[in-house]
Design a protein around this motif. Structure first.
Motif, PDB file in Angstrom:
ATOM      1  N   ASP A  32     102.678  20.005  18.305  1.00 53.61           N
ATOM      2  CA  ASP A  32     103.526  18.832  18.185  1.00 53.61           C
ATOM      3  C   ASP A  32     102.763  17.684  17.529  1.00 53.61           C
ATOM      4  N   GLU A  70     104.810  23.682   6.850  1.00 54.10           N
ATOM      5  CA  GLU A  70     106.173  24.232   6.926  1.00 54.10           C
ATOM      6  C   GLU A  70     107.021  23.462   7.939  1.00 54.10           C
ATOM      7  N   ARG A  71     106.433  23.129   9.067  1.00 55.46           N
ATOM      8  CA  ARG A  71     107.184  22.371  10.084  1.00 55.46           C
ATOM      9  C   ARG A  71     107.493  20.966   9.598  1.00 55.46           C
ATOM     10  N   CYS A  72     106.608  20.378   8.811  1.00 52.83           N
ATOM     11  CA  CYS A  72     106.906  19.067   8.211  1.00 52.83           C
ATOM     12  C   CYS A  72     108.017  19.203   7.171  1.00 52.83           C
ATOM     13  N   ASN A  74     110.355  21.420   7.096  1.00 50.28           N
ATOM     14  CA  ASN A  74     111.618  21.707   7.805  1.00 50.28           C
ATOM     15  C   ASN A  74     112.011  20.604   8.784  1.00 50.28           C
ATOM     16  N   ASN A  75     111.096  19.668   9.000  1.00 53.74           N
ATOM     17  CA  ASN A  75     111.339  18.543   9.910  1.00 53.74           C
ATOM     18  C   ASN A  75     111.717  19.058  11.307  1.00 53.74           C
ATOM     19  N   ASP A  76     110.901  19.961  11.853  1.00 55.15           N
ATOM     20  CA  ASP A  76     111.254  20.559  13.149  1.00 55.15           C
ATOM     21  C   ASP A  76     110.177  20.457  14.230  1.00 55.15           C
ATOM     22  N   PHE A  77     109.509  19.311  14.283  1.00 56.27           N
ATOM     23  CA  PHE A  77     108.631  19.036  15.418  1.00 56.27           C
ATOM     24  C   PHE A  77     109.484  18.474  16.550  1.00 56.27           C
ATOM     25  N   ASP A  78     109.076  18.720  17.795  1.00 52.07           N
ATOM     26  CA  ASP A  78     109.869  18.273  18.945  1.00 52.07           C
ATOM     27  C   ASP A  78     109.865  16.758  19.133  1.00 52.07           C
ATOM     28  N   LEU A  81     111.011  12.953  14.423  1.00 52.92           N
ATOM     29  CA  LEU A  81     112.000  13.309  13.411  1.00 52.92           C
ATOM     30  C   LEU A  81     111.728  12.418  12.209  1.00 52.92           C
TER      31      LEU A  81
END
Length: 140
Positions: A32, A70-72, A74-78, A81
């Motif tokens: 995270d 990749e998570r950045c 996809n903008n999918d950190f808990d 946002l």
């Protein structure tokens, strides 16, 4: 003699429970973002993040860095946002730590830069990943 046995067992149970609690509190959960800082100048957007990996160790730093990017994208950190409706980063920098304790000690695992060869505000990390290179610096 029996009383010493019982006390020894209770102390052992307390130590084991304490160790398990410590391990769980340091390494449970998913990767995270701990902190984020955006810099925008003109139409150029640079994103700087601090990531807590929440693992006891990283076997493959390259794979971990790619997952962060990749998570950045996809903008999918808990816990964060990113506001990509305003602007999407043209450059990404991250520093990764195993856990919050290592962060407080300043003991990073690695830093990464996801950037273009030459600055160009036309390309962003979401829509044009082919224009970016991932650079990793392992911390000592």
């Amino acid at each position: 003699m029996r009383k010493k046995w019982i006390i020894g067992i209770v102390v052992t149970i307390i130590i084991v429970c304490g160790a398990l609690w410590y391990y769980y509190s340091q390494y449970s959960g998913e990767m995270d973002v701990y902190n984020t800082h955006s810099t925008v100048f003109g139409d150029y957007h640079e994103e700087n993040i601090t990531v807590i990996v929440n693992k006891p160790h990283i076997e493959d730093i390259q794979a971990c860095a790619e997952e962060i990017v990749e998570r950045c994208r996809n903008n999918d950190f808990d816990s964060v946002l990113f506001s990509y409706d305003e602007s999407i980063p043209n450059e990404l920098h991250a520093t990764a730590y195993l856990n919050e304790r290592d962060l407080k000690r300043g003991k990073a695992i690695f830093s990464l830069s996801y950037e273009q060869e030459t600055l160009n505000s036309e390309y962003n990390i979401v829509e044009h990943p082919e224009k970016f290179k991932l650079k990793i610096s392992e911390e000592n």
